[in-house]
Design a protein around this motif. Structure first.
Motif, PDB file in Angstrom:
ATOM      1  N   ASN A 208     -11.737   2.684  -2.598  1.00 49.85           N
ATOM      2  CA  ASN A 208     -11.676   1.830  -3.776  1.00 49.85           C
ATOM      3  C   ASN A 208     -10.866   0.590  -3.407  1.00 49.85           C
ATOM      4  N   ALA A 209     -11.534  -0.544  -3.291  1.00 50.99           N
ATOM      5  CA  ALA A 209     -10.889  -1.784  -2.848  1.00 50.99           C
ATOM      6  C   ALA A 209      -9.880  -2.322  -3.858  1.00 50.99           C
ATOM      7  N   ALA A 210      -9.908  -1.827  -5.072  1.00 43.48           N
ATOM      8  CA  ALA A 210      -8.939  -2.277  -6.072  1.00 43.48           C
ATOM      9  C   ALA A 210      -7.554  -1.685  -5.813  1.00 43.48           C
ATOM     10  N   VAL A 211      -7.486  -0.576  -5.056  1.00 39.88           N
ATOM     11  CA  VAL A 211      -6.192   0.082  -4.860  1.00 39.88           C
ATOM     12  C   VAL A 211      -5.838   0.361  -3.395  1.00 39.88           C
ATOM     13  N   HIS A 212      -6.763   0.125  -2.464  1.00 42.23           N
ATOM     14  CA  HIS A 212      -6.500   0.394  -1.048  1.00 42.23           C
ATOM     15  C   HIS A 212      -7.018  -0.754  -0.183  1.00 42.23           C
ATOM     16  N   ASP A 213      -6.634  -0.716   1.081  1.00 44.44           N
ATOM     17  CA  ASP A 213      -7.179  -1.596   2.109  1.00 44.44           C
ATOM     18  C   ASP A 213      -7.038  -0.870   3.441  1.00 44.44           C
ATOM     19  N   VAL A 214      -7.412  -1.535   4.522  1.00 49.38           N
ATOM     20  CA  VAL A 214      -7.285  -0.967   5.867  1.00 49.38           C
ATOM     21  C   VAL A 214      -6.796  -2.090   6.782  1.00 49.38           C
ATOM     22  N   ALA A 215      -5.830  -1.771   7.624  1.00 46.45           N
ATOM     23  CA  ALA A 215      -5.380  -2.721   8.641  1.00 46.45           C
ATOM     24  C   ALA A 215      -5.336  -1.998   9.983  1.00 46.45           C
ATOM     25  N   ALA A 216      -5.899  -2.646  11.001  1.00 45.65           N
ATOM     26  CA  ALA A 216      -5.780  -2.145  12.369  1.00 45.65           C
ATOM     27  C   ALA A 216      -4.445  -2.657  12.892  1.00 45.65           C
ATOM     28  N   VAL A 217      -3.593  -1.743  13.350  1.00 44.26           N
ATOM     29  CA  VAL A 217      -2.237  -2.095  13.761  1.00 44.26           C
ATOM     30  C   VAL A 217      -1.925  -1.485  15.126  1.00 44.26           C
ATOM     31  N   ASP A 218      -0.750  -1.820  15.655  1.00 47.34           N
ATOM     32  CA  ASP A 218      -0.312  -1.219  16.918  1.00 47.34           C
ATOM     33  C   ASP A 218       0.504   0.049  16.620  1.00 47.34           C
ATOM     34  N   LEU A 219       0.923   0.720  17.678  1.00 48.44           N
ATOM     35  CA  LEU A 219       1.644   1.988  17.529  1.00 48.44           C
ATOM     36  C   LEU A 219       2.933   1.816  16.733  1.00 48.44           C
ATOM     37  N   ALA A 220       3.677   0.758  17.002  1.00 39.52           N
ATOM     38  CA  ALA A 220       4.950   0.551  16.295  1.00 39.52           C
ATOM     39  C   ALA A 220       4.717   0.402  14.792  1.00 39.52           C
ATOM     40  N   ALA A 221       3.714  -0.347  14.409  1.00 36.56           N
ATOM     41  CA  ALA A 221       3.411  -0.538  12.985  1.00 36.56           C
ATOM     42  C   ALA A 221       2.905   0.764  12.367  1.00 36.56           C
ATOM     43  N   TYR A 222       2.139   1.519  13.140  1.00 35.63           N
ATOM     44  CA  TYR A 222       1.645   2.812  12.660  1.00 35.63           C
ATOM     45  C   TYR A 222       2.811   3.752  12.360  1.00 35.63           C
ATOM     46  N   ARG A 223       3.760   3.800  13.277  1.00 39.14           N
ATOM     47  CA  ARG A 223       4.910   4.703  13.104  1.00 39.14           C
ATOM     48  C   ARG A 223       5.822   4.263  11.963  1.00 39.14           C
ATOM     49  N   SER A 224       6.044   2.952  11.852  1.00 36.82           N
ATOM     50  CA  SER A 224       7.000   2.442  10.859  1.00 36.82           C
ATOM     51  C   SER A 224       6.367   2.110   9.515  1.00 36.82           C
ATOM     52  N   CYS A 225       5.040   2.056   9.479  1.00 37.09           N
ATOM     53  CA  CYS A 225       4.315   1.624   8.276  1.00 37.09           C
ATOM     54  C   CYS A 225       4.700   0.210   7.861  1.00 37.09           C
ATOM     55  N   ALA A 226       5.135  -0.592   8.821  1.00 42.11           N
ATOM     56  CA  ALA A 226       5.454  -2.000   8.567  1.00 42.11           C
ATOM     57  C   ALA A 226       4.332  -2.842   9.172  1.00 42.11           C
ATOM     58  N   VAL A 227       3.670  -3.608   8.353  1.00 42.34           N
ATOM     59  CA  VAL A 227       2.522  -4.396   8.818  1.00 42.34           C
ATOM     60  C   VAL A 227       3.015  -5.672   9.494  1.00 42.34           C
ATOM     61  N   PRO A 228       2.643  -5.855  10.762  1.00 43.11           N
ATOM     62  CA  PRO A 228       3.058  -7.077  11.457  1.00 43.11           C
ATOM     63  C   PRO A 228       2.462  -8.318  10.800  1.00 43.11           C
ATOM     64  N   LYS A 229       3.209  -9.400  10.827  1.00 42.31           N
ATOM     65  CA  LYS A 229       2.738 -10.676  10.282  1.00 42.31           C
ATOM     66  C   LYS A 229       1.439 -11.072  10.987  1.00 42.31           C
ATOM     67  N   GLY A 230       0.472 -11.506  10.238  1.00 40.96           N
ATOM     68  CA  GLY A 230      -0.799 -11.953  10.797  1.00 40.96           C
ATOM     69  C   GLY A 230      -1.816 -10.841  11.015  1.00 40.96           C
ATOM     70  N   SER A 231      -1.471  -9.597  10.645  1.00 38.56           N
ATOM     71  CA  SER A 231      -2.426  -8.497  10.797  1.00 38.56           C
ATOM     72  C   SER A 231      -3.628  -8.727   9.890  1.00 38.56           C
ATOM     73  N   ARG A 232      -4.787  -8.386  10.394  1.00 39.51           N
ATOM     74  CA  ARG A 232      -6.023  -8.542   9.618  1.00 39.51           C
ATOM     75  C   ARG A 232      -6.181  -7.345   8.691  1.00 39.51           C
ATOM     76  N   LYS A 233      -6.245  -7.620   7.413  1.00 36.53           N
ATOM     77  CA  LYS A 233      -6.463  -6.571   6.424  1.00 36.53           C
ATOM     78  C   LYS A 233      -7.927  -6.601   6.010  1.00 36.53           C
ATOM     79  N   MET A 234      -8.540  -5.432   5.995  1.00 37.06           N
ATOM     80  CA  MET A 234      -9.921  -5.318   5.536  1.00 37.06           C
ATOM     81  C   MET A 234      -9.866  -4.820   4.099  1.00 37.06           C
ATOM     82  N   ARG A 235     -10.634  -5.455   3.224  1.00 35.13           N
ATOM     83  CA  ARG A 235     -10.521  -5.150   1.800  1.00 35.13           C
ATOM     84  C   ARG A 235     -11.858  -5.009   1.096  1.00 35.13           C
ATOM     85  N   SER A 236     -12.917  -4.764   1.834  1.00 27.91           N
ATOM     86  CA  SER A 236     -14.237  -4.735   1.199  1.00 27.91           C
ATOM     87  C   SER A 236     -14.529  -3.425   0.464  1.00 27.91           C
ATOM     88  N   GLY A 237     -13.821  -2.348   0.840  1.00 36.62           N
ATOM     89  CA  GLY A 237     -14.126  -1.039   0.287  1.00 36.62           C
ATOM     90  C   GLY A 237     -15.175  -0.306   1.111  1.00 36.62           C
TER      91      GLY A 237
END
Length: 134
Positions: free
Chosen positions: A73-102
């Motif tokens: 549901n694109a109204a409440v979620h999205d997806v970002a491809a991240v590196d291992l550090a961001a995956y572990r910390s759940c902190a999205v690096p600046k400039g990460s591409r977020k996919m929001r189409s659903g």
């Protein structure tokens, strides 16, 4: 009445050789090993991209060229491809591409792939996925 010349396509042995060549090509094509086809996986199966999606990948073998489909549901979620550090910390690096189409598709390359939902608290609640493609 028309006569056949020496360069005619209808000379005696030409038809037999043509049929033999077609038969040989057909046999070669039929005996060739099948080409590996890329698989398409819907992340989370029928439930889609959701909380605690990480367990979905267990027992699956992903290959380079396979496609992951993220349905959500694109109204409440999205997806970002991240590196291992961001995956572990759940902190999205600046400039990460977020996919929001659903209904996002990602083609895997060989190696590790990490995905998180960037909505506040979702990654921390388990909406993240790590995939290794061979």
């Amino acid at each position: 009445m028309a006569t056949r010349g020496r360069g005619s396509a209808c000379n005696g042995g030409g038809i037999v050789l043509g049929a033999a060549a077609v038969l040989l090509i057909g046999l070669l094509v039929m005996s060739a090993p099948p080409l590996a086809e890329a698989a398409t996986y819907t992340v989370g199966d029928s439930g889609g991209w959701r909380f605690y999606a990480g367990g979905w990948a267990k027992g699956k073998t992903f290959r380079a060229g396979d496609v992951l489909e993220f349905k959500y549901n694109a109204a409440v979620h999205d997806v970002a491809a991240v590196d291992l550090a961001a995956y572990r910390s759940c902190a999205v690096p600046k400039g990460s591409r977020k996919m929001r189409s659903g209904h996002d598709k990602v083609t895997l390359r060989k190696g590790m792939h990490y995905f998180i939902c960037t909505e506040r608290g979702h990654c921390q609640a388990g909406m993240k996925l790590a995939i290794r493609a061979v």
